[in-house]
Design a protein around this motif. Structure first.
Motif, PDB file in Angstrom:
ATOM      1  N   ILE A   1      -1.804   0.322  -2.070  1.00  0.00           N
ATOM      2  CA  ILE A   1      -1.231   1.569  -2.581  1.00  0.00           C
ATOM      3  C   ILE A   1      -2.197   2.320  -3.493  1.00  0.00           C
ATOM      4  CG2 ILE A   1       0.607   2.537  -4.014  1.00  0.00           C
ATOM      5  CD1 ILE A   1       2.387   0.223  -3.055  1.00  0.00           C
TER       6      ILE A   1
ATOM      7  N   ALA B   1       7.091 -11.566  -2.933  1.00  0.00           N
ATOM      8  CA  ALA B   1       6.718 -10.274  -2.360  1.00  0.00           C
ATOM      9  C   ALA B   1       7.773  -9.747  -1.397  1.00  0.00           C
ATOM     10  CB  ALA B   1       5.375 -10.395  -1.644  1.00  0.00           C
TER      11      ALA B   1
ATOM     12  N   THR C   1       0.667  -5.444  -2.581  1.00  0.00           N
ATOM     13  CA  THR C   1       1.116  -4.062  -2.782  1.00  0.00           C
ATOM     14  C   THR C   1       0.038  -3.181  -3.416  1.00  0.00           C
ATOM     15  OG1 THR C   1       2.131  -4.717  -4.891  1.00  0.00           O
ATOM     16  CG2 THR C   1       3.558  -4.660  -2.949  1.00  0.00           C
TER      17      THR C   1
END
Length: 253
Positions: free
Chosen positions: A91, A153, A87
């Motif tokens: 991001i 996840a 992630t």
């Protein structure tokens, strides 16, 4: 610069958002293309990974397996690392680019160029020197694919990672290179001291994460640092009083 003032080059031309988006898409699809080129190179990726292992053994720092096995007793930390791995890596660079775009035109253009060079160089290395991550090495090495075994996840688990992306893109570690880029590029545009400290800690957290999840060797991290350094040189990031429209790489403007 006003909060809502348009971002401009040194000669007054506006930096168009859609052009910047087009650049990002080029690099995204470039990564997908390298994934296709790397498919079927399992033997080369394994051979190169074993070469890295031999180098680390000669230098007496092949300790990734010991580190991973020590932290396997903390399942919550492993699951958190799995989540972080799939992630934050994707991001945070986007967040930093947006902040740079809105708050510092000169810094945005410089670090955009660094990011472009860094990613392009890595693409080439992925193709000519594919490296299998520790988690995919033969069982005799005793590495554990933590995402496959423990998850953490959600939908972005090991199954998704095998279907999307290049599994043999361990060298250089873009996870580390991008994290270090975020820290260097974003530090001056973040006002909160706490967020600044967290941003500066991100590269070190990333090192921990990629090791305990068996996604990289320490040598891959060194490779990521070298790629970042070379990219900063190529982008002219060290030049004093550099104009915002200078540098070797000035894509669609």
């Amino acid at each position: 610069m006003s909060k809502w003032a348009p971002v401009r080059y040194a000669d007054g031309r506006p930096v168009k958002f859609w052009n910047q988006l087009a650049i990002a898409l080029v690099f995204y699809f470039g990564y997908e293309y390298t994934s296709q080129l790397a498919s079927g190179s399992t033997s080369s990726a394994r051979r190169n990974a074993l070469w890295e292992v031999s180098v680390e053994k000669r230098l007496h720092f092949f300790v990734e397996q010991k580190i991973q096995h020590f932290f396997l007793q903390y399942l919550w930390l492993i699951k958190l690392s799995n989540f972080f791995y799939v992630t934050v890596h994707f991001i945070l660079p986007v967040v930093i680019l947006v902040l740079l775009y809105r708050r510092d035109a000169s810094r945005f253009l410089r670090y955009r160029n660094v990011f472009a060079w860094m990613t392009a160089i890595s693409f080439v290395i992925f193709i000519v020197f594919p490296v299998m991550p520790p988690r995919l090495l033969p069982a005799s090495f005793h590495f554990i694919d933590t995402q496959l075994k423990f998850g953490g996840a959600g939908k972005l688990d090991a199954t998704l990672m095998k279907e999307a992306g290049n599994p043999y893109a361990a060298m250089p570690s873009l996870h580390f290179a991008w994290a270090a880029w975020c820290a260097l590029g974003g530090y001056k545009v973040i006002k909160s001291k706490l967020l600044r400290y967290l941003l500066l800690a991100d590269p070190f957290i990333t090192i921990f994460v990629v090791i305990v999840t068996a996604n990289h060797f320490f040598l891959d991290i060194v490779g990521g640092a070298l790629v970042l350094f070379v990219s900063m040189v190529l982008a002219g990031i060290k030049k004093k009083n550099m104009r915002v429209d200078s540098g070797w790489f000035n894509p669609i403007q």
